[in-house]
Design a protein around this motif. Structure first.
Motif, PDB file in Angstrom:
ATOM      1  N   GLU A 274       0.850  -1.190   0.000  1.00 33.33           N
ATOM      2  CA  GLU A 274       0.000   0.000   0.000  1.00 33.33           C
ATOM      3  C   GLU A 274       0.888   1.245   0.000  1.00 33.33           C
ATOM      4  O   GLU A 274       1.948   1.270   0.636  1.00 33.33           O
ATOM      5  N   ALA A 275       0.417   2.287  -0.661  1.00 29.89           N
ATOM      6  CA  ALA A 275       1.151   3.558  -0.644  1.00 29.89           C
ATOM      7  C   ALA A 275       0.893   4.282   0.667  1.00 29.89           C
ATOM      8  O   ALA A 275      -0.170   4.143   1.269  1.00 29.89           O
ATOM      9  N   GLU A 276       1.876   5.050   1.090  1.00 33.79           N
ATOM     10  CA  GLU A 276       1.692   5.924   2.246  1.00 33.79           C
ATOM     11  C   GLU A 276       1.079   7.231   1.726  1.00 33.79           C
ATOM     12  O   GLU A 276       1.542   7.769   0.714  1.00 33.79           O
ATOM     13  N   ILE A 277       0.042   7.701   2.410  1.00 35.04           N
ATOM     14  CA  ILE A 277      -0.629   8.935   1.974  1.00 35.04           C
ATOM     15  C   ILE A 277      -0.330  10.025   2.997  1.00 35.04           C
ATOM     16  O   ILE A 277      -0.626   9.865   4.184  1.00 35.04           O
ATOM     17  N   ILE A 278       0.267  11.123   2.533  1.00 40.09           N
ATOM     18  CA  ILE A 278       0.591  12.239   3.435  1.00 40.09           C
ATOM     19  C   ILE A 278       0.327  13.568   2.733  1.00 40.09           C
ATOM     20  O   ILE A 278       0.019  13.596   1.538  1.00 40.09           O
ATOM     21  N   GLY A 279       0.472  14.652   3.468  1.00 41.55           N
ATOM     22  CA  GLY A 279       0.491  15.984   2.866  1.00 41.55           C
ATOM     23  C   GLY A 279       1.923  16.337   2.506  1.00 41.55           C
ATOM     24  O   GLY A 279       2.861  15.844   3.141  1.00 41.55           O
ATOM     25  N   THR A 280       2.114  17.159   1.492  1.00 40.37           N
ATOM     26  CA  THR A 280       3.488  17.515   1.098  1.00 40.37           C
ATOM     27  C   THR A 280       4.190  18.278   2.223  1.00 40.37           C
ATOM     28  O   THR A 280       3.560  19.071   2.922  1.00 40.37           O
ATOM     29  N   PRO A 281       5.486  18.045   2.375  1.00 37.57           N
ATOM     30  CA  PRO A 281       6.219  18.777   3.417  1.00 37.57           C
ATOM     31  C   PRO A 281       6.641  20.172   2.980  1.00 37.57           C
ATOM     32  O   PRO A 281       7.296  20.886   3.729  1.00 37.57           O
ATOM     33  N   TRP A 282       6.298  20.577   1.767  1.00 42.24           N
ATOM     34  CA  TRP A 282       6.670  21.895   1.249  1.00 42.24           C
ATOM     35  C   TRP A 282       5.514  22.430   0.396  1.00 42.24           C
ATOM     36  O   TRP A 282       4.562  21.711   0.090  1.00 42.24           O
ATOM     37  N   GLY A 283       5.628  23.692  -0.005  1.00 43.28           N
ATOM     38  CA  GLY A 283       4.664  24.242  -0.948  1.00 43.28           C
ATOM     39  C   GLY A 283       4.933  23.677  -2.332  1.00 43.28           C
ATOM     40  O   GLY A 283       6.054  23.295  -2.641  1.00 43.28           O
ATOM     41  N   THR A 284       3.883  23.565  -3.137  1.00 40.18           N
ATOM     42  CA  THR A 284       4.041  23.085  -4.517  1.00 40.18           C
ATOM     43  C   THR A 284       3.126  23.908  -5.430  1.00 40.18           C
ATOM     44  O   THR A 284       2.339  24.716  -4.966  1.00 40.18           O
TER      45      THR A 284
END
Ligand SMILES: [Zn+2]
Length: 421
Positions: free
Chosen positions: A355-365
């Motif tokens: 399974e993929a790990e789902i997170i928020g980005t650690p930086w702006g994009t």
């Protein structure tokens, strides 16, 4: 063999070609203002895919679609955007693969080799931008090249956008949106370490001007030391940051100890040891939750600084001036039940057998801009290793690059749909 298996096999077989394309792209030092040769080089590669190519220089007025944009420059001469479009046969969903070609300066003397060498060694490709994010541009290219080599006709359109200006606030993506490019979904392969990011945090810079009163150091009682006043204010800003970290929670950032934070990165003040300094400038970066509105975030910080100043007799009468300047990437999010997210997760599992790990980005994009101003649901998913961006001896792990290419190619097949082969 089914279409997807065939495409994945071709990607595996094209590994050396991917590495050599990336190495070639890394030889173009595409720092701000010098992106043109890298862009022309990349446009030539896109022609291998029979794409229609559009190359243009952004204009300052393109940025007006983002009311919070803060320009690092007004003139984009020498910094073209590139978009390649492959028209589908019809009836499928379109996708935009977006990546920034600009890189931060190589900097420092810590590099073992020339930062623009594109050195290939032990399953890694080295160079400024290898990880952030020219590797992604090659992943897009190789995903589409494999689909073409498999003889597959996609139903939906595929757009590949190589944009400038992400490191300085996202001018290239704003220009791409303003030029009218749209898709039913987008992927940005920033180096997320193969983690899937349906949300991107917001990042904004600000500057605080603290005033004092100049005097001779021997009669310092006649002056007001701006450095001392700034020190007090810094403590208050740190305390505000501590509260932010405690209070601002987001489920996709639970892995991160302090995702929404303030970094005072620059302090300037004083002119002479025997003079009481009359001015200090603080410059800082603040990151904020995708749940928060940018106007509200700004207002809260301004109020916190105002409140801190009111505690001091001098600062009460000489309020610090706050300026938002230089850099702003707005936050953005895609719902957890969005079908593009589902397609990426499904194909991640197919490729990686986990399974993929789902997170928020650690930086702006640039995802925030695509979502907010282009109305394009955008997910960040890319290679790694993570934490390698902007460093000396920056490199990309070729296995992770290959995994990214495979997941993207498989996702394109599902998302855009294809004719039977
Ligand atoms: Zn980047």
């Amino acid at each position: 063999m089914n279409a997807k298996a065939k495409v994945l096999e071709i990607i595996e077989g094209n590994r050396d070609e991917a590495v050599s394309y990336l190495s070639g792209l890394l030889k173009h030092p595409s720092v701000m203002g010098s992106e043109e040769s890298a862009q022309r080089h990349y446009a030539e590669l896109l022609k291998l895919l029979d794409m229609e190519i559009d190359i243009w220089e952004p204009k300052a007025e393109d940025m007006k679609i983002n009311p919070d944009f803060m320009p690092a420059r007004d003139d984009y001469t020498g910094s073209p955007d590139v978009v390649g479009v492959l028209r589908g046969t019809g009836g499928g969903r379109s996708i935009l693969l977006n990546g920034h070609v600009d890189v931060v300066p190589a900097g420092g003397n810590d590099w073992t080799d020339d930062p623009w060498s594109g050195k290939i060694e032990d399953g890694k490709v080295y160079g400024r931008g290898a990880n952030d994010m020219k590797g992604a541009l090659i992943a897009y290219l190789m995903a589409m090249k494999a689909i073409k080599e498999a003889g597959i006709d996609l139903k939906g359109d595929v757009l590949i956008g190589s944009v400038i200006g992400e490191e300085t606030g996202g001018a290239g993506t704003l220009s791409l949106i303003n030029r009218g490019y749209r898709a039913d979904g987008a992927i940005i392969s920033e180096p997320s370490d193969l983690r899937v990011c349906p949300v991107s945090m917001g990042v904004i810079w600000f500057r605080v001007r603290v005033r004092g009163l100049m005097a001779h150091a021997a009669t310092s009682y006649l002056g007001v030391n701006a450095i001392s006043k700034a020190a007090m204010l810094i403590q208050e800003i740190d305390a505000y940051e501590d509260r932010m970290i405690q209070e601002k929670k987001h489920p996709l950032y639970s892995h991160h100890p302090s995702p929404f934070s303030i970094n005072i990165g620059i302090i300037k003040g004083g002119v002479f040891p025997t003079s009481v300094p009359d001015e200090v400038i603080l410059e800082a970066r603040m990151s904020f939750s995708p749940d928060d509105d940018i106007a509200q975030v700004k207002k809260e910080l301004e109020e916190a600084i105002h409140k801190a100043a009111m505690k001091d007799e001098w600062l009460r009468d000489h309020l610090p001036e706050i300026e938002w300047y230089g850099f702003c990437l707005n936050s953005g999010s895609v719902p957890m039940d969005h079908p593009l997210l589902g397609a990426i997760l499904y194909n991640f599992k197919l490729v990686k057998e986990r399974e993929a790990e789902i997170i928020g980005t650690p930086w702006g994009t640039d995802a925030g801009a695509l979502i907010r101003y282009g109305n394009i649901p955008t997910i960040v998913f890319g290679p790694g290793p993570g934490g390698m961006a902007h460093k000396a001896d920056e490199y990309i792990d070729v296995d992770m690059l290959q995994d990214t290419t495979k997941v993207i190619a498989a996702t394109i097949l599902d998302w855009c749909g294809h004719e039977e082969v």
